[in-house]
Design a protein around this motif. Structure first.
Motif, PDB file in Angstrom:
ATOM      1  N   ALA A 116       0.810  -1.223   0.000  1.00  0.00           N
ATOM      2  CA  ALA A 116       0.000   0.000   0.000  1.00  0.00           C
ATOM      3  C   ALA A 116       0.842   1.271   0.000  1.00  0.00           C
ATOM      4  CB  ALA A 116      -0.943  -0.006   1.205  1.00  0.00           C
ATOM      5  N   ASP A 117       1.995   1.263   0.659  1.00  0.00           N
ATOM      6  CA  ASP A 117       2.815   2.473   0.775  1.00  0.00           C
ATOM      7  C   ASP A 117       3.395   2.929  -0.567  1.00  0.00           C
ATOM      8  OD1 ASP A 117       2.327   2.653   3.451  1.00  0.00           O
ATOM      9  OD2 ASP A 117       4.236   1.758   4.069  1.00  0.00           O
ATOM     10  N   ASP A 118       3.536   2.003  -1.492  1.00  0.00           N
ATOM     11  CA  ASP A 118       4.125   2.335  -2.797  1.00  0.00           C
ATOM     12  C   ASP A 118       3.073   2.505  -3.893  1.00  0.00           C
ATOM     13  OD1 ASP A 118       6.876   2.330  -2.102  1.00  0.00           O
ATOM     14  OD2 ASP A 118       6.860   0.144  -2.062  1.00  0.00           O
ATOM     15  N   LEU A 119       1.808   2.394  -3.533  1.00  0.00           N
ATOM     16  CA  LEU A 119       0.747   2.258  -4.530  1.00  0.00           C
ATOM     17  C   LEU A 119      -0.068   3.531  -4.724  1.00  0.00           C
ATOM     18  CD1 LEU A 119      -0.492   0.009  -6.311  1.00  0.00           C
ATOM     19  CD2 LEU A 119      -2.071  -0.472  -4.437  1.00  0.00           C
ATOM     20  N   VAL A 120      -0.333   3.845  -6.005  1.00  0.00           N
ATOM     21  CA  VAL A 120      -1.258   4.925  -6.382  1.00  0.00           C
ATOM     22  C   VAL A 120      -2.274   4.314  -7.336  1.00  0.00           C
ATOM     23  CG1 VAL A 120      -1.523   7.180  -7.470  1.00  0.00           C
ATOM     24  CG2 VAL A 120       0.560   6.651  -6.200  1.00  0.00           C
ATOM     25  N   LYS A 121      -3.550   4.409  -6.997  1.00  0.00           N
ATOM     26  CA  LYS A 121      -4.585   3.756  -7.794  1.00  0.00           C
ATOM     27  C   LYS A 121      -5.469   4.800  -8.484  1.00  0.00           C
ATOM     28  CE  LYS A 121      -5.976   1.568  -4.142  1.00  0.00           C
ATOM     29  NZ  LYS A 121      -6.755   0.722  -3.223  1.00  0.00           N
ATOM     30  N   ILE A 122      -5.567   4.674  -9.807  1.00  0.00           N
ATOM     31  CA  ILE A 122      -6.350   5.613 -10.616  1.00  0.00           C
ATOM     32  C   ILE A 122      -7.413   4.818 -11.375  1.00  0.00           C
ATOM     33  CG2 ILE A 122      -6.286   7.377 -12.411  1.00  0.00           C
ATOM     34  CD1 ILE A 122      -3.271   7.671 -11.838  1.00  0.00           C
ATOM     35  N   PHE A 123      -8.661   5.255 -11.260  1.00  0.00           N
ATOM     36  CA  PHE A 123      -9.750   4.594 -11.982  1.00  0.00           C
ATOM     37  C   PHE A 123     -10.240   5.517 -13.087  1.00  0.00           C
ATOM     38  CE2 PHE A 123     -13.810   2.632 -12.899  1.00  0.00           C
ATOM     39  CZ  PHE A 123     -13.547   1.282 -12.694  1.00  0.00           C
ATOM     40  N   ILE A 124     -10.365   4.958 -14.296  1.00  0.00           N
ATOM     41  CA  ILE A 124     -10.807   5.722 -15.458  1.00  0.00           C
ATOM     42  C   ILE A 124     -12.267   5.387 -15.757  1.00  0.00           C
ATOM     43  CG2 ILE A 124     -10.343   6.324 -17.853  1.00  0.00           C
ATOM     44  CD1 ILE A 124      -8.013   6.895 -15.940  1.00  0.00           C
ATOM     45  N   LEU A 125     -13.116   6.407 -15.745  1.00  0.00           N
ATOM     46  CA  LEU A 125     -14.534   6.231 -16.047  1.00  0.00           C
ATOM     47  C   LEU A 125     -14.862   6.796 -17.430  1.00  0.00           C
ATOM     48  CD1 LEU A 125     -16.237   7.360 -12.699  1.00  0.00           C
ATOM     49  CD2 LEU A 125     -16.231   5.031 -13.633  1.00  0.00           C
ATOM     50  N   PRO A 126     -15.823   6.190 -18.136  1.00  0.00           N
ATOM     51  CA  PRO A 126     -16.317   6.799 -19.375  1.00  0.00           C
ATOM     52  C   PRO A 126     -17.302   7.917 -19.017  1.00  0.00           C
ATOM     53  CG  PRO A 126     -17.562   4.822 -18.906  1.00  0.00           C
ATOM     54  CD  PRO A 126     -16.511   4.919 -17.822  1.00  0.00           C
ATOM     55  N   PRO A 127     -17.538   8.859 -19.933  1.00  0.00           N
ATOM     56  CA  PRO A 127     -18.490   9.931 -19.632  1.00  0.00           C
ATOM     57  C   PRO A 127     -19.937   9.438 -19.558  1.00  0.00           C
ATOM     58  CG  PRO A 127     -17.683  10.119 -21.878  1.00  0.00           C
ATOM     59  CD  PRO A 127     -16.848   9.073 -21.221  1.00  0.00           C
ATOM     60  N   SER A 128     -20.241   8.317 -20.201  1.00  0.00           N
ATOM     61  CA  SER A 128     -21.597   7.749 -20.168  1.00  0.00           C
ATOM     62  C   SER A 128     -21.542   6.319 -20.699  1.00  0.00           C
ATOM     63  CB  SER A 128     -22.563   8.573 -21.031  1.00  0.00           C
ATOM     64  OG  SER A 128     -22.241   8.437 -22.409  1.00  0.00           O
TER      65      SER A 128
END
Length: 208
Positions: A116-128
């Motif tokens: 967890a200390d080394d982790l960056v989590k990014i979630f990509i959503l569609p506009p619709s």
């Protein structure tokens, strides 16, 4: 004043939201970033290069590594194992390199437990959902049946958005890239990643 610890950057999204395009652009902009190469027990597909797309190993080898807790995360999909070996990731982080992971929410959960200390989590959503379906169809890669399955699966995937540190609605590719650049810059600059700061401050206090 440049030595830092690398980042593990997870990019997750439902299929068609633009994650692959964003990942390629990010890699093209940074020499000190690389994709995580998973190990798998399935056979190479046409056009895949061992050591670049996957590390292809036997089931026995995979299970032996699994018994030694050698994976940061793993899953079994359609009778084949897939997993992220821990050693090369840790070596890269120690060298100040960032590792990008193209994994789903289940893999992200395992990485959170492992590092967890080394982790960056990014979630990509569609506009619709309408736009998501349009993008899947415009790729002309899948049958209508496959697209329907991907759309159905997207609902489950999107439901895990709140488990991520950052969420980007990919309506405009340029704006989405600007946000990802800002996230990476901020995460790289965090105090805990700057390995040179402690000695530097000590010298500063002592007047050196």
């Amino acid at each position: 004043m440049s030595k830092r610890r690398g980042l593990m950057i997870v990019l997750s999204s439902p299929s068609g939201a633009g994650k692959t395009t964003l990942t390629r652009k990010l890699l093209a902009e940074h020499d000190d970033m690389q994709m995580s190469i998973s190990a798998t027990t399935r056979k190479p597909r046409t056009g895949e290069t061992p050591g670049k797309d996957y590390n292809f190993i036997s089931t026995g080898e995979f299970e032996s590594l699994l018994a030694d807790n050698a994976f940061l995360e793993y899953a079994k999909v359609f009778d084949n194992y897939y997993g992220t070996p821990a050693a090369p990731v840790q070596d890269a982080l120690d060298q100040g390199k960032d590792i990008i992971f193209d994994i789903d929410w289940q893999g992200a959960q395992q990485l959170t437990q492992a590092a967890a200390d080394d982790l960056v989590k990014i979630f990509i959503l569609p506009p619709s959902k309408v736009e998501l379906e349009r993008r899947l169809k415009s790729r002309a890669q899948d049958s209508d049946e496959t697209i329907a399955k991907r759309m159905s699966k997207s609902e489950s995937e999107i439901s895990h958005w709140a488990e991520y540190d950052y969420v980007i609605v990919n309506d405009d590719l340029g704006q989405s890239m600007d946000l990802i650049r800002a996230i990476v810059a901020a995460e790289r600059a965090k105090r805990k990643r700057q390995l040179w700061l402690g000695p530097f401050v000590n010298n500063l206090v002592q007047g050196r």
